[in-house]
Design an enzyme around this catalytic site. Structure first.
Site, mmCIF file in Angstrom:
data_model
loop_
_atom_site.group_PDB
_atom_site.id
_atom_site.type_symbol
_atom_site.label_atom_id
_atom_site.label_comp_id
_atom_site.label_asym_id
_atom_site.label_seq_id
_atom_site.Cartn_x
_atom_site.Cartn_y
_atom_site.Cartn_z
ATOM 1 N N TYR A 75 0.839 -1.208 0.000
ATOM 2 C CA TYR A 75 0.000 0.000 0.000
ATOM 3 C C TYR A 75 0.871 1.254 0.000
ATOM 4 O O TYR A 75 0.590 2.235 -0.688
ATOM 5 C CB TYR A 75 -0.940 0.005 1.215
ATOM 6 C CG TYR A 75 -1.782 1.253 1.267
ATOM 7 C CD1 TYR A 75 -2.831 1.437 0.370
ATOM 8 C CD2 TYR A 75 -1.501 2.270 2.176
ATOM 9 C CE1 TYR A 75 -3.583 2.605 0.379
ATOM 10 C CE2 TYR A 75 -2.244 3.437 2.191
ATOM 11 C CZ TYR A 75 -3.289 3.595 1.294
ATOM 12 O OH TYR A 75 -4.023 4.764 1.296
ATOM 13 N N PRO A 128 0.312 14.611 3.884
ATOM 14 C CA PRO A 128 -0.720 13.760 4.480
ATOM 15 C C PRO A 128 -0.670 12.362 3.879
ATOM 16 O O PRO A 128 -0.621 12.207 2.663
ATOM 17 C CB PRO A 128 -2.019 14.465 4.062
ATOM 18 C CG PRO A 128 -1.671 15.175 2.780
ATOM 19 C CD PRO A 128 -0.222 15.561 2.898
ATOM 20 N N SER A 157 -4.052 13.490 7.038
ATOM 21 C CA SER A 157 -4.978 12.946 6.037
ATOM 22 C C SER A 157 -6.393 12.807 6.590
ATOM 23 O O SER A 157 -6.587 12.480 7.765
ATOM 24 C CB SER A 157 -4.469 11.565 5.604
ATOM 25 O OG SER A 157 -5.471 10.863 4.916
ATOM 26 N N TYR A 180 -10.449 14.946 1.761
ATOM 27 C CA TYR A 180 -11.060 14.250 0.627
ATOM 28 C C TYR A 180 -12.542 14.571 0.735
ATOM 29 O O TYR A 180 -13.209 14.128 1.685
ATOM 30 C CB TYR A 180 -10.850 12.736 0.760
ATOM 31 C CG TYR A 180 -9.493 12.242 0.316
ATOM 32 C CD1 TYR A 180 -8.937 12.649 -0.891
ATOM 33 C CD2 TYR A 180 -8.778 11.334 1.096
ATOM 34 C CE1 TYR A 180 -7.694 12.184 -1.302
ATOM 35 C CE2 TYR A 180 -7.535 10.856 0.682
ATOM 36 C CZ TYR A 180 -7.010 11.297 -0.518
ATOM 37 O OH TYR A 180 -5.783 10.827 -0.926
ATOM 38 N N THR A 206 -7.580 17.782 -1.530
ATOM 39 C CA THR A 206 -6.874 16.949 -2.518
ATOM 40 C C THR A 206 -7.803 16.731 -3.704
ATOM 41 O O THR A 206 -8.908 16.201 -3.555
ATOM 42 C CB THR A 206 -6.430 15.616 -1.884
ATOM 43 O OG1 THR A 206 -5.496 15.927 -0.849
ATOM 44 C CG2 THR A 206 -5.753 14.710 -2.886
ATOM 45 N N LYS A 281 -4.401 20.561 -3.445
ATOM 46 C CA LYS A 281 -3.297 19.610 -3.612
ATOM 47 C C LYS A 281 -3.588 18.693 -4.801
ATOM 48 O O LYS A 281 -4.667 18.086 -4.867
ATOM 49 C CB LYS A 281 -3.149 18.769 -2.335
ATOM 50 C CG LYS A 281 -2.119 17.655 -2.423
ATOM 51 C CD LYS A 281 -1.892 17.024 -1.053
ATOM 52 C CE LYS A 281 -0.815 15.964 -1.074
ATOM 53 N NZ LYS A 281 -1.305 14.669 -1.586
ATOM 54 N N SER A 303 1.554 18.361 -7.080
ATOM 55 C CA SER A 303 1.732 16.985 -6.598
ATOM 56 C C SER A 303 1.088 16.018 -7.572
ATOM 57 O O SER A 303 0.012 16.296 -8.109
ATOM 58 C CB SER A 303 1.037 16.852 -5.226
ATOM 59 O OG SER A 303 0.891 15.479 -4.863
ATOM 60 N N HIS A 305 0.679 12.971 -6.305
ATOM 61 C CA HIS A 305 0.305 11.980 -5.298
ATOM 62 C C HIS A 305 1.366 10.875 -5.217
ATOM 63 O O HIS A 305 1.062 9.710 -4.974
ATOM 64 C CB HIS A 305 -1.063 11.387 -5.642
ATOM 65 C CG HIS A 305 -1.960 11.134 -4.461
ATOM 66 N ND1 HIS A 305 -3.036 11.923 -4.159
ATOM 67 C CD2 HIS A 305 -1.953 10.166 -3.516
ATOM 68 C CE1 HIS A 305 -3.650 11.443 -3.080
ATOM 69 N NE2 HIS A 305 -3.007 10.385 -2.680
HETATM 70 C C1 LIG Z 1 0.817 5.369 1.589
HETATM 71 C C2 LIG Z 1 0.402 6.731 1.107
HETATM 72 C C3 LIG Z 1 -0.823 7.240 1.490
HETATM 73 C C4 LIG Z 1 -1.210 8.509 1.049
HETATM 74 N N1 LIG Z 1 -2.394 9.021 1.492
HETATM 75 C C5 LIG Z 1 -2.746 10.276 1.112
HETATM 76 C C6 LIG Z 1 -3.932 10.861 1.635
HETATM 77 O O1 LIG Z 1 -4.639 10.269 2.434
HETATM 78 N N2 LIG Z 1 -4.251 12.102 1.218
HETATM 79 C C7 LIG Z 1 -3.471 12.808 0.319
HETATM 80 O O2 LIG Z 1 -3.797 13.936 -0.047
HETATM 81 N N3 LIG Z 1 -2.330 12.264 -0.171
HETATM 82 C C8 LIG Z 1 -1.946 11.035 0.210
HETATM 83 N N4 LIG Z 1 -0.772 10.509 -0.254
HETATM 84 C C9 LIG Z 1 0.089 11.312 -1.135
HETATM 85 C C10 LIG Z 1 1.072 12.154 -0.315
HETATM 86 O O3 LIG Z 1 0.407 13.192 0.366
HETATM 87 C C11 LIG Z 1 2.142 12.805 -1.214
HETATM 88 O O4 LIG Z 1 1.524 13.542 -2.236
HETATM 89 C C12 LIG Z 1 3.098 11.774 -1.827
HETATM 90 O O5 LIG Z 1 3.347 10.711 -0.943
HETATM 91 C C13 LIG Z 1 4.420 12.459 -2.187
HETATM 92 O O6 LIG Z 1 5.235 11.589 -2.895
HETATM 93 P P1 LIG Z 1 6.394 10.691 -2.244
HETATM 94 O O7 LIG Z 1 5.738 9.583 -1.523
HETATM 95 O O8 LIG Z 1 7.163 10.229 -3.446
HETATM 96 O O9 LIG Z 1 7.216 11.584 -1.329
HETATM 97 C C14 LIG Z 1 -0.368 9.255 0.175
HETATM 98 C C15 LIG Z 1 0.864 8.722 -0.211
HETATM 99 C C16 LIG Z 1 1.254 7.476 0.267
HETATM 100 C C17 LIG Z 1 2.608 6.948 -0.145
#
Ligand SMILES: Cc1cc2nc3c(=O)[nH]c(=O)nc-3n(C[C@H](O)[C@H](O)[C@H](O)COP(=O)(O)O)c2cc1C
Length: 407
Positions: A75, A128, A157, A180, A206, A281, A303, A305
């Protein structure tokens, strides 16, 4: 984590040499290898045993791989489809080169950064991420304590396993709330207002999480997890929600988590009701950056994500110059793929206000809990300080676009 005995280690090295193309071509006998990594490859059988041993943030990921269940690791690690964007996020930094300046007094490096009116000790923020208790029982509380110890901006988050109130208490200061919005206006509004009451100074909407994603790495790793997911996760929505306290007390009848109907009108509506700052975001196109500025949005986060939501193939660092241009002075924060001080300095010099970290702090969390997160953040601060010194920038405002060239 186990130390290898010398005989085994030697055997390992010889096996490695035998498989090496260098030996096959006789190159090793003639000239030393050009790449020093040949002499010090990352050895997956000699993992760090405590956070202090980490040389860089990458040292934490294989430890986390050993400590968390395969499905949870999947995940965290997964991208979407062919994971082209995931890889592009890292490769993108090589398209930019730093142009260091010399003979500048860099005996003191000051990384303090203003982000929407609050001064933090560095421009590095905690993105987050969902469900942190999947990696360590302390989950988001460990992350908040680590963010506090390094005075980092933190975002929580919607689907955190800790409430916004508890996260703010653990951070010992305001935490931005990531929203969200779901399919139902009232649900998104109720969460935003709750965060506002809790003291969040900004709601981060987001806008790239539209529907269920094709996460094949997760699916494959879930198959090798021997424990039936339902035994822990339960099988009904109520079981899922029991671990997501930000939904507590909100009527979710008829709600889906897909926000496919959420539009600029919805953003304006929310902006007119809540008094917090509004941040978007997941902005990737210059047209949307321009619309955000025109709609009085306080900041955007460039971003993708972390390559999890669409496989468009473009790194965020690649998009940064044109997004800054379209944003017309509105603060642009950025995340996705940042792992090194050089990555961070490139984005700041181009004009980003702050840089977000996702997976690396989860590696630290899964590997060692709070001390792991603290160490990941500390390594990134240390590397950023070193690169600022090296390019001749004693403060963040000394990082300017002339220090970066597109390769
Ligand atoms: C396991 C995981 C869960 C994430 N959950 C959310 C979330 O709940 N809400 C959100 O806006 N972004 C979420 N993201 C995206 C992160 O906020 C972020 O944009 C991203 O991890 C940045 O990239 P990096 O992992 O390469 O540093 C998640 C990323 C990961 C890896």
């Amino acid at each position: 984590m186990m130390a290898m005995d010398p005989v085994r280690s030697r055997r390992h090295f010889l096996r490695f040499l035998a498989a090496s193309p260098l030996l096959a071509h006789g190159a090793l006998a003639q000239s030393p290898p050009a790449d020093p990594v040949v002499w010090a490859p990352r050895d997956m059988t000699r993992l760090i045993a405590d956070p202090g041993q980490a040389l860089d943030v990458f040292d934490f990921e294989p430890v986390m791989h050993n400590t968390v269940p395969p499905a949870h690791f999947g995940y965290m690690a997964t991208g979407i489809d062919d994971e082209v964007t995931l890889r592009a996020n890292r490769a993108g930094f090589q398209n930019f080169q730093l142009l260091p300046r010399r003979l500048i007094d860099v005996s003191k490096i000051d990384m303090r950064t203003d982000i929407l009116g609050t001064t933090y000790d560095s421009p590095i923020f905690v993105c987050p991420t969902a469900s942190n208790k999947a990696y360590h029982p302390d989950g988001e509380l460990a992350v908040a304590h680590a963010a506090k110890s390094g005075n980092h901006l933190e975002m929580l988050s919607t689907v955190a396993t800790t409430s916004i109130e508890d996260a703010i208490a653990a951070r010992g200061g305001p935490v931005w709330y990531q929203l969200y919005p779901t399919s139902k206006w009232e649900v998104g509004l109720a969460m935003a207002q709750r965060a506002e009451r809790a003291g969040s100074p900004a709601i981060v909407i987001t806008v790239d999480g539209l529907a269920a994603q094709n996460w094949e790495t997760l699916a494959r790793l879930r198959r090798i997890d021997t424990r039936p997911c339902g035994d822990c996760h339960g099988r009904a929505l109520k079981d899922y929600l029991a671990r997501k306290p930000n939904f507590d007390g909100i009527d979710l009848t008829g709600t889906s988590f897909n926000a496919t109907g959420f539009t600029w009108d919805s953003v304006r509506r929310l902006r007119d009701i809540v008094k917090t700052k509004i941040v978007l975001k997941g902005i990737l196109a210059r047209e949307d950056a321009k619309l955000a500025a025109e709609n009085g949005i306080d900041a955007i986060i460039l971003s993708n994500h972390g390559g999890r939501n669409d496989d468009n193939g473009r790194s965020t660092i690649d998009a940064l110059p044109e997004i800054l241009d379209a944003a017309g002075g509105m603060p642009v924060l950025i995340d996705s793929g940042f792992r090194r001080g050089t990555d961070i300095v490139k984005a700041l010099a181009l004009g980003a206000t702050a840089v977000g970290i996702g997976r690396p702090y989860l590696w630290g969390l899964g590997a060692f809990g709070q001390p792991g997160v603290e160490r990941v953040l500390e390594i990134l601060r240390r590397e950023t300080t070193a690169v600022m010194r090296q390019v001749g920038a004693p403060t963040i405002k000394h990082l300017v676009p002339a220090m970066v060239r597109r390769a």
